[in-house]
Design a protein around this motif. Structure first.
Motif, PDB file in Angstrom:
ATOM      1  N   VAL A  43       0.573  -1.339   0.063  1.00 14.07           N
ATOM      2  CA  VAL A  43      -0.088  -0.047  -0.028  1.00 14.07           C
ATOM      3  C   VAL A  43       0.920   1.528  -0.139  1.00 14.07           C
ATOM      4  O   VAL A  43       0.310   2.210  -0.257  1.00 14.07           O
ATOM      5  CB  VAL A  43      -0.979  -0.034   1.323  1.00 14.07           C
ATOM      6  CG1 VAL A  43      -2.129  -1.084   1.114  1.00 14.07           C
ATOM      7  CG2 VAL A  43      -0.221  -0.070   2.493  1.00 14.07           C
ATOM      8  N   ARG A  44       2.205   1.238   0.300  1.00 15.47           N
ATOM      9  CA  ARG A  44       2.996   2.370   0.273  1.00 15.47           C
ATOM     10  C   ARG A  44       4.529   1.923  -0.137  1.00 15.47           C
ATOM     11  O   ARG A  44       4.863   0.874   0.428  1.00 15.47           O
ATOM     12  CB  ARG A  44       3.201   3.186   1.295  1.00 15.47           C
ATOM     13  CG  ARG A  44       3.612   4.469   1.411  1.00 15.47           C
ATOM     14  CD  ARG A  44       3.497   5.585   2.615  1.00 15.47           C
ATOM     15  NE  ARG A  44       3.883   5.004   3.811  1.00 15.47           N
ATOM     16  CZ  ARG A  44       3.157   4.428   4.960  1.00 15.47           C
ATOM     17  NH1 ARG A  44       1.904   4.659   4.704  1.00 15.47           N
ATOM     18  NH2 ARG A  44       3.786   4.226   6.090  1.00 15.47           N
ATOM     19  N   VAL A  45       5.120   2.629  -0.819  1.00 13.02           N
ATOM     20  CA  VAL A  45       6.494   2.320  -1.368  1.00 13.02           C
ATOM     21  C   VAL A  45       7.097   3.528  -0.955  1.00 13.02           C
ATOM     22  O   VAL A  45       6.914   4.673  -1.399  1.00 13.02           O
ATOM     23  CB  VAL A  45       6.685   1.964  -2.871  1.00 13.02           C
ATOM     24  CG1 VAL A  45       8.399   1.723  -3.170  1.00 13.02           C
ATOM     25  CG2 VAL A  45       5.735   0.816  -3.261  1.00 13.02           C
ATOM     26  N   THR A  46       8.287   3.293  -0.248  1.00 14.24           N
ATOM     27  CA  THR A  46       9.566   4.530  -0.014  1.00 14.24           C
ATOM     28  C   THR A  46      10.483   4.261  -0.818  1.00 14.24           C
ATOM     29  O   THR A  46      11.339   3.153  -0.963  1.00 14.24           O
ATOM     30  CB  THR A  46      10.018   4.336   1.460  1.00 14.24           C
ATOM     31  OG1 THR A  46       8.827   4.448   2.255  1.00 14.24           O
ATOM     32  CG2 THR A  46      10.746   5.466   1.911  1.00 14.24           C
ATOM     33  N   GLN A  47      10.808   5.585  -1.731  1.00 15.88           N
ATOM     34  CA  GLN A  47      12.096   5.480  -2.639  1.00 15.88           C
ATOM     35  C   GLN A  47      13.254   5.105  -2.089  1.00 15.88           C
ATOM     36  O   GLN A  47      13.669   6.049  -0.773  1.00 15.88           O
ATOM     37  CB  GLN A  47      11.914   6.727  -3.334  1.00 15.88           C
ATOM     38  CG  GLN A  47      12.968   6.717  -4.606  1.00 15.88           C
ATOM     39  CD  GLN A  47      12.749   7.915  -5.538  1.00 15.88           C
ATOM     40  OE1 GLN A  47      11.927   7.848  -6.087  1.00 15.88           O
ATOM     41  NE2 GLN A  47      13.818   8.875  -5.460  1.00 15.88           N
ATOM     42  N   PRO A  48      14.217   4.420  -2.139  1.00 18.74           N
ATOM     43  CA  PRO A  48      15.441   4.460  -1.277  1.00 18.74           C
ATOM     44  C   PRO A  48      16.313   5.832  -1.469  1.00 18.74           C
ATOM     45  O   PRO A  48      16.003   6.409  -2.580  1.00 18.74           O
ATOM     46  CB  PRO A  48      16.320   3.309  -2.188  1.00 18.74           C
ATOM     47  CG  PRO A  48      15.199   2.450  -2.749  1.00 18.74           C
ATOM     48  CD  PRO A  48      13.889   3.565  -3.164  1.00 18.74           C
ATOM     49  N   ARG A  49      16.823   6.093  -0.322  1.00 14.03           N
ATOM     50  CA  ARG A  49      17.868   7.341  -0.346  1.00 14.03           C
ATOM     51  C   ARG A  49      19.056   6.938  -1.124  1.00 14.03           C
ATOM     52  O   ARG A  49      19.748   6.271  -1.105  1.00 14.03           O
ATOM     53  CB  ARG A  49      18.181   7.698   1.027  1.00 14.03           C
ATOM     54  CG  ARG A  49      18.995   8.786   1.180  1.00 14.03           C
ATOM     55  CD  ARG A  49      19.124   9.011   2.852  1.00 14.03           C
ATOM     56  NE  ARG A  49      19.812   8.026   3.379  1.00 14.03           N
ATOM     57  CZ  ARG A  49      21.146   7.752   3.407  1.00 14.03           C
ATOM     58  NH1 ARG A  49      22.109   8.473   3.021  1.00 14.03           N
ATOM     59  NH2 ARG A  49      21.606   6.680   4.057  1.00 14.03           N
ATOM     60  N   HIS A  50      19.390   8.080  -2.141  1.00 13.81           N
ATOM     61  CA  HIS A  50      20.455   8.004  -2.882  1.00 13.81           C
ATOM     62  C   HIS A  50      22.025   7.823  -1.809  1.00 13.81           C
ATOM     63  O   HIS A  50      21.902   8.805  -0.893  1.00 13.81           O
ATOM     64  CB  HIS A  50      20.732   9.310  -3.691  1.00 13.81           C
ATOM     65  CG  HIS A  50      21.872   9.177  -4.438  1.00 13.81           C
ATOM     66  ND1 HIS A  50      22.493   8.191  -5.400  1.00 13.81           N
ATOM     67  CD2 HIS A  50      22.861  10.064  -4.603  1.00 13.81           C
ATOM     68  CE1 HIS A  50      23.770   8.582  -5.804  1.00 13.81           C
ATOM     69  NE2 HIS A  50      23.939   9.663  -5.282  1.00 13.81           N
ATOM     70  N   GLY A  51      22.499   6.931  -2.057  1.00 15.46           N
ATOM     71  CA  GLY A  51      23.668   6.627  -1.026  1.00 15.46           C
ATOM     72  C   GLY A  51      23.618   5.776  -0.106  1.00 15.46           C
ATOM     73  O   GLY A  51      24.448   5.600   0.978  1.00 15.46           O
ATOM     74  N   GLY A  52      22.303   5.313   0.120  1.00 13.80           N
ATOM     75  CA  GLY A  52      21.944   4.521   1.353  1.00 13.80           C
ATOM     76  C   GLY A  52      22.317   2.779   0.860  1.00 13.80           C
ATOM     77  O   GLY A  52      23.128   2.636   0.059  1.00 13.80           O
ATOM     78  N   SER A  53      21.878   2.115   1.916  1.00 15.32           N
ATOM     79  CA  SER A  53      22.276   0.620   1.756  1.00 15.32           C
ATOM     80  C   SER A  53      21.239  -0.153   0.999  1.00 15.32           C
ATOM     81  O   SER A  53      20.062   0.247   1.265  1.00 15.32           O
ATOM     82  CB  SER A  53      22.310   0.081   3.058  1.00 15.32           C
ATOM     83  OG  SER A  53      22.618  -1.254   3.050  1.00 15.32           O
ATOM     84  N   SER A  54      21.657  -1.099   0.499  1.00 16.76           N
ATOM     85  CA  SER A  54      20.586  -1.895  -0.384  1.00 16.76           C
ATOM     86  C   SER A  54      19.928  -3.142   0.504  1.00 16.76           C
ATOM     87  O   SER A  54      19.192  -3.837   0.177  1.00 16.76           O
ATOM     88  CB  SER A  54      21.260  -2.587  -1.522  1.00 16.76           C
ATOM     89  OG  SER A  54      22.102  -3.543  -1.098  1.00 16.76           O
ATOM     90  N   LYS A  55      20.590  -3.141   1.793  1.00 18.34           N
ATOM     91  CA  LYS A  55      20.181  -4.131   2.704  1.00 18.34           C
ATOM     92  C   LYS A  55      18.817  -4.131   3.109  1.00 18.34           C
ATOM     93  O   LYS A  55      18.319  -3.008   3.623  1.00 18.34           O
ATOM     94  CB  LYS A  55      21.191  -4.371   3.921  1.00 18.34           C
ATOM     95  CG  LYS A  55      22.710  -4.791   3.334  1.00 18.34           C
ATOM     96  CD  LYS A  55      23.538  -4.868   4.753  1.00 18.34           C
ATOM     97  CE  LYS A  55      24.923  -5.209   4.462  1.00 18.34           C
ATOM     98  NZ  LYS A  55      25.766  -5.385   5.449  1.00 18.34           N
ATOM     99  N   GLY A  56      17.849  -4.986   3.157  1.00 16.70           N
ATOM    100  CA  GLY A  56      16.607  -5.150   3.503  1.00 16.70           C
ATOM    101  C   GLY A  56      15.568  -4.818   2.642  1.00 16.70           C
ATOM    102  O   GLY A  56      14.678  -4.846   2.605  1.00 16.70           O
TER     103      GLY A  56
END
Length: 286
Positions: A43-56
């Motif tokens: 029901v909701r998607v949070t866009q990953p933060r540039h430079g963050g981690s791909s884990k999870g």
């Protein structure tokens, strides 16, 4: 105890484990069979933060209906929550599962799961039993029996699975033929740094794509292939070829996808040839 005694003990142990596992599966009491399997919807998607981690994986909020109370339950994929969600959009169906009576221990899967039979461990025990029997035959009657015992069953399994592999190849090529091309953009490049036992540092980069299907579905997904100069790929415009029925299936190069499918079947056939030849060599050397 000599090698014969050790191998006999090994085979007896794994034979018991396999039989117990099969019995539990037939009785329907394995953990896999008792697991509660539900269908959730993002029901909701949070866009990953540039430079963050791909884990999870991509952070999402999922809603499903409790089978007991009938009420809607909202959960997230924070922490260790089963399969990593690498492609997400609002409305996507995912699997939610948990042990009986423990809904707080839920785990996600990228698609709703079918009921299992709990045969994973018995199959592993059977494999170890067969390995022990092959080793026992080699010790007692000579090493050519090891060639036959190892290569023979795998060759038969490969031949049995070949028609299925051909059907899957045809199905995948059919999907690749109807891929829709839409514009996409790299909205983030994730960075994970790891240090090995020797103190060497390595960095893994994961570009994140955003594209909208012709039907208006906004998709956020990890890039499945390396991009040229991906360290500076943030903001890059590109073309995404996706399956109209499942946007999680996509590629940046449809021709490469077709070649990969063809190579898979050729590799399958080559392995069958090698295994059959190995079996024949073992028989000749007896």
């Amino acid at each position: 105890m000599g090698w014969d005694g050790f191998l006999l003990l090994w085979c007896g142990l794994w034979a018991v484990v396999a039989l117990v596992g099969l019995g539990r599966s037939l009785a329907g009491v394995t953990a896999d069979q008792r697991k509660v399997r539900l269908t959730g919807r993002i029901v909701r998607v949070t866009q990953p933060r540039h430079g963050g981690s791909s884990k999870g994986g991509i952070a999402v909020v999922v809603r499903y209906r409790d089978p007991v109370s009938g009420e809607e339950v909202t959960v997230t994929n924070d922490g260790e929550r089963g399969e990593t969600i690498t492609a997400a959009w609002e409305g996507r169906e995912v699997g939610v599962g948990y042990p009986p009576g423990r809904p707080h221990a839920y785990r996600f899967s990228n698609a709703p799961e079918q009921p299992g039979r709990g045969l994973g461990r018995p199959a592993l025990a059977l494999f170890l039993l067969c390995a022990g029997l092959v080793a026992l035959a080699a010790v007692r009657w000579g090493w050519p029996w090891a060639l036959i015992g190892v290569a023979g069953p795998w060759a038969v399994a490969g031949i049995v699975q070949l028609p299925r592999a051909v059907r899957e190849k045809a199905a995948r090529l059919g999907k690749l033929a109807v891929l829709e091309a839409v514009p996409g953009r790299v909205v983030a490049v994730l960075r994970d740094v790891s240090v090995d036992e020797d103190g060497h540092t390595s960095t893994t980069l994961t570009p994140v794509l955003s594209f909208t299907t012709r039907g208006g579905t906004a998709v956020t997904a990890y890039c499945p292939t390396d991009l040229p100069g991906q360290a500076g790929a943030y903001g890059m415009e590109l073309t995404v070829h996706h399956d109209p029925s499942d946007p999680a299936v996509f590629t940046l190069d449809a021709s490469t996808g077709r070649r990969s499918v063809e190579r898979g079947v050729r590799y399958h056939v080559l392995m069958i040839v090698v295994l059959v030849a190995t079996t024949v060599v073992g028989a000749v050397l007896l």
